[in-house]
Design an enzyme around this catalytic site. Structure first.
Site, PDB file in Angstrom:
ATOM      1  N   SER A 218      27.981  16.370 148.393  1.00  0.00           N
ATOM      2  CA  SER A 218      27.143  17.035 147.401  1.00  0.00           C
ATOM      3  C   SER A 218      27.491  18.516 147.362  1.00  0.00           C
ATOM      4  CB  SER A 218      25.664  16.863 147.777  1.00  0.00           C
ATOM      5  OG  SER A 218      24.841  17.709 146.987  1.00  0.00           O
TER       6      SER A 218
ATOM      7  N   ILE B 158      23.859   5.154 142.185  1.00  0.00           N
ATOM      8  CA  ILE B 158      25.256   5.175 141.769  1.00  0.00           C
ATOM      9  C   ILE B 158      26.103   4.191 142.563  1.00  0.00           C
ATOM     10  CG2 ILE B 158      25.169   7.514 140.854  1.00  0.00           C
ATOM     11  CD1 ILE B 158      26.518   8.478 143.415  1.00  0.00           C
TER      12      ILE B 158
ATOM     13  N   TYR C 256      19.303  18.171 154.736  1.00  0.00           N
ATOM     14  CA  TYR C 256      20.099  17.342 153.824  1.00  0.00           C
ATOM     15  C   TYR C 256      21.402  18.063 153.481  1.00  0.00           C
ATOM     16  CZ  TYR C 256      21.602  14.823 149.661  1.00  0.00           C
ATOM     17  OH  TYR C 256      22.344  14.121 148.741  1.00  0.00           O
TER      18      TYR C 256
ATOM     19  N   LYS D 108      25.342  16.988 154.255  1.00  0.00           N
ATOM     20  CA  LYS D 108      26.402  16.945 153.249  1.00  0.00           C
ATOM     21  C   LYS D 108      27.598  17.808 153.678  1.00  0.00           C
ATOM     22  CE  LYS D 108      25.033  14.013 151.833  1.00  0.00           C
ATOM     23  NZ  LYS D 108      25.563  12.710 151.375  1.00  0.00           N
TER      24      LYS D 108
ATOM     25  N   SER E  96      18.175   8.784 138.942  1.00  0.00           N
ATOM     26  CA  SER E  96      17.561   7.687 139.690  1.00  0.00           C
ATOM     27  C   SER E  96      17.194   8.064 141.109  1.00  0.00           C
ATOM     28  CB  SER E  96      18.515   6.487 139.746  1.00  0.00           C
ATOM     29  OG  SER E  96      19.612   6.773 140.584  1.00  0.00           O
TER      30      SER E  96
END
Length: 319
Positions: free
Chosen positions: A171, A49, A203, A207, A238
């Site tokens: 996120s 992105i 992760y 975030k 992706s």
């Protein structure tokens, strides 16, 4: 008959999920950016992105600085963006967010060569264990500390060119995050485990760092003409298969193509936060699907955001 009803219900749910969640809302801003300069940090692959965001901004006339680690891939992305946007004011500048020296070098070169900065989009991120060049946990170092240092080094330029914006791509995973300050102080990492679930947890923790950083930054920017926002871009097709084996990728491909956003859909909330008129009162807030959203209490913890800021300053040499 029951089986047909269940199948029909499943198809209907999948259809509405795709129409409402996957396609989602689009950035409606018609803003033109001639005379404006934007930095977009992008992951090493330059296919996600970040690249699509840069392309949209270039089409609006912005001078776009594509900041990413790989010179070869970055320059290839640069040529594609120039070709597809018709805008030659697109520049590649090498930036390794896993190296504080690289971040400082990037900021120094940028400030020497570029007279203004209007929008900083902290987009790049990783989801794997490892260590940065400075011995930090990879996800903590790249996803948080690198962007923390970059933002602080460029903050005076942003203030001088205001009204300006900082956009941090976070996120929904931050809802599941936690900050283990003991581990950060001892190991300079969010955690030491290597299992799939542990990596997923770290992760999510990184975030949460992104949101706490935005929350604290907004407080420190009060009274200036700089605003900041964090966001959830959605599950992006992706990015999913970056670190899984080829057999699993083959199996997942039709599912991700239907249930995950493509990069154009995935960059819409980033564009909304960067461009949408009238969202300045929501500085420090979290957006998803081009809409401001509430976050958990731990994400609004003033003490935790201040503690993380002060720890980050020490780790990157700003204290």
């Amino acid at each position: 008959m029951c089986l047909l009803l269940v199948l029909g219900l499943a198809i209907a749910v999948a259809y509405f999920y795709r129409e409402i969640v996957v396609k989602g809302k689009r950035c409606t801003s018609k803003a033109k950016l001639h005379g404006k300069t934007v930095i977009v940090t992008a992951a090493g692959s330059n296919t996600g992105i970040g690249k699509t965001t840069a392309l949209d901004l270039a089409k609006r006339g912005a001078r776009v600085i594509l900041a990413c680690r790989s010179k070869q891939r970055g320059e290839a992305a640069l040529e594609e963006i120039k070709r597809d946007s018709g805008n030659n004011q697109v520049v590649f500048m090498q930036l390794d967010l896993g190296s504080l020296k690289s971040v400082r070098s990037f900021a120094e070169n940028f400030l020497k060569s570029e007279p203004r900065l209007d929008i900083l989009i902290n987009n790049a991120g990783v989801q794997m264990q490892g260590r940065t060049a400075d011995g930090l946990g990879l996800m903590f170092g790249v996803n948080h500390i690198g962007h923390f240092l970059l933002t602080n080094l460029l903050l005076e330029q942003l203030k001088a060119c205001g009204p300006s914006r900082v956009v941090n791509v976070s996120s929904m995973a931050h809802y599941f995050g936690k900050i283990d300050f003991d581990c950060l102080n001892t190991h300079k990492a969010l955690g030491l485990g290597t299992s799939f679930m542990e990596v997923l947890q770290y992760y999510s923790d990184s975030k949460l760092c992104n949101y706490l950083f935005t929350h604290e930054l907004a407080k420190r920017l009060k009274g200036t003409n700089v605003t900041c926002y964090s966001l959830h871009p959605g599950a992006i097709n992706s990015e999913l298969a970056r670190n899984i084996n080829s057999t699993l990728q083959l199996f997942l491909k039709p599912l991700t193509a239907y249930f995950f956003k493509n990069t154009e859909q995935g960059c819409q909330t980033t564009l909304h936060c960067a461009l949408q008129e009238g969202i300045e009162p929501f500085s420090g807030r979290f957006f998803s699907n081009c809409t401001v959203k509430e976050v958990s209490d731990k994400a609004k913890d003033d003490a935790a955001s201040k503690k993380l800021w002060e720890l980050s300053e020490r780790l990157c040499g700003l204290a």
